[in-house]
Design a protein around this motif. Sequence first.
Motif, PDB file in Angstrom:
ATOM      1  N   GLU A   1      42.648  45.848  44.865  1.00  0.00           N
ATOM      2  CA  GLU A   1      41.729  46.876  45.357  1.00  0.00           C
ATOM      3  C   GLU A   1      40.276  46.410  45.365  1.00  0.00           C
ATOM      4  N   VAL A   2      39.920  45.551  44.427  1.00  0.00           N
ATOM      5  CA  VAL A   2      38.514  45.150  44.343  1.00  0.00           C
ATOM      6  C   VAL A   2      38.209  43.891  45.125  1.00  0.00           C
ATOM      7  N   LEU A   3      39.229  43.091  45.448  1.00  0.00           N
ATOM      8  CA  LEU A   3      39.017  41.895  46.259  1.00  0.00           C
ATOM      9  C   LEU A   3      39.542  42.154  47.660  1.00  0.00           C
ATOM     10  N   SER A   4      38.608  42.338  48.601  1.00  0.00           N
ATOM     11  CA  SER A   4      38.987  42.563  49.986  1.00  0.00           C
ATOM     12  C   SER A   4      39.110  41.227  50.704  1.00  0.00           C
ATOM     13  N   ASP A   5      39.336  41.291  52.027  1.00  0.00           N
ATOM     14  CA  ASP A   5      39.530  40.067  52.800  1.00  0.00           C
ATOM     15  C   ASP A   5      38.294  39.177  52.802  1.00  0.00           C
ATOM     16  N   ASN A   6      37.108  39.740  52.616  1.00  0.00           N
ATOM     17  CA  ASN A   6      35.886  38.933  52.682  1.00  0.00           C
ATOM     18  C   ASN A   6      35.314  38.622  51.306  1.00  0.00           C
ATOM     19  N   SER A   7      36.127  38.760  50.259  1.00  0.00           N
ATOM     20  CA  SER A   7      35.687  38.426  48.913  1.00  0.00           C
ATOM     21  C   SER A   7      36.749  37.597  48.213  1.00  0.00           C
ATOM     22  N   THR A   8      36.302  36.585  47.485  1.00  0.00           N
ATOM     23  CA  THR A   8      37.242  35.702  46.797  1.00  0.00           C
ATOM     24  C   THR A   8      37.009  35.647  45.297  1.00  0.00           C
ATOM     25  N   GLY A   9      35.946  36.261  44.807  1.00  0.00           N
ATOM     26  CA  GLY A   9      35.654  36.212  43.391  1.00  0.00           C
ATOM     27  C   GLY A   9      34.998  37.483  42.897  1.00  0.00           C
ATOM     28  N   ILE A  10      35.067  37.677  41.585  1.00  0.00           N
ATOM     29  CA  ILE A  10      34.490  38.843  40.926  1.00  0.00           C
ATOM     30  C   ILE A  10      33.610  38.372  39.775  1.00  0.00           C
ATOM     31  N   ALA A  11      32.432  38.938  39.663  1.00  0.00           N
ATOM     32  CA  ALA A  11      31.591  38.744  38.483  1.00  0.00           C
ATOM     33  C   ALA A  11      31.344  40.107  37.851  1.00  0.00           C
ATOM     34  N   VAL A  12      31.467  40.161  36.547  1.00  0.00           N
ATOM     35  CA  VAL A  12      31.133  41.375  35.792  1.00  0.00           C
ATOM     36  C   VAL A  12      29.862  41.065  35.011  1.00  0.00           C
ATOM     37  N   ILE A  13      28.838  41.870  35.220  1.00  0.00           N
ATOM     38  CA  ILE A  13      27.518  41.600  34.657  1.00  0.00           C
ATOM     39  C   ILE A  13      27.048  42.817  33.873  1.00  0.00           C
ATOM     40  N   VAL A  14      26.590  42.578  32.661  1.00  0.00           N
ATOM     41  CA  VAL A  14      26.041  43.631  31.816  1.00  0.00           C
ATOM     42  C   VAL A  14      24.526  43.438  31.796  1.00  0.00           C
ATOM     43  N   GLN A  15      23.802  44.412  32.362  1.00  0.00           N
ATOM     44  CA  GLN A  15      22.359  44.250  32.548  1.00  0.00           C
ATOM     45  C   GLN A  15      21.610  45.501  32.120  1.00  0.00           C
TER      46      GLN A  15
END
Length: 245
Positions: A213-227
Amino acid sequence: MTLRPLFGTVLGIVTLVALVHPASAENMRARPKAVVELFTSQGCASCPPADALLTSLAEEGDVIALAYHVDYWDYVGWEDTFGDADFSDRQRAYNESWGTSRIYTPQMVVNGAKGVVGSRRGEVHAALDGASLPLAVDISRYGDMLKIAIPPNTSLDDAVVWMVTYLDRADVTIDKGDNAGKSMVYTQVVTNRQVLGMWEGATGANLKLPIPEVLSDNSTGIAVIVQQERNGMPGPILGAASFEP
């Protein structure tokens, strides 16, 4: 605690429960020392060296590198294929938080705390020397789910948890503008940002994300950032982790 998701009905984010699938270490990186955000544009003549530098930083393994393509150079004749007004606004917010209204490309922001000219290799590496992130963020894969664990740390103020999706590589031929005629390779291209919730230092947080669900056709990676945020503007980045399936 659990994160209070703002997009739970869309992403299917729920409180962690016991999972029976074995965890996979595939494409899980070591704890990074820095998040480097490059504000760049396909219409910026001085940006290609910074784009190449970001690629090399991403390959080092201890840096989460993200390229935000801004839209304010589109007027010169070439509309950036990844440009987004929200990314331009993010850059403006950084500079406003540092007391300046001047924005430029290429600019690299290190750990949300310092901005440098992104094409000046020496300045970039100087900003990275001694860089560290005080908060560990752990991502583990269980089948089609990602488990994200953020431990408590009472010495840190509360912060926002972001999910950033990105494209690891894109080849673009530029027909107009200052880079007309060039065939460019862009990496770590941010495709979307979403708030997952709040991290509270007293209790930490756990959540899971459904990869399909979070990786669509135009995304290949995920970053989780705590800011952290300061007066509604981006502040220091406390911790981060990334995953590429």
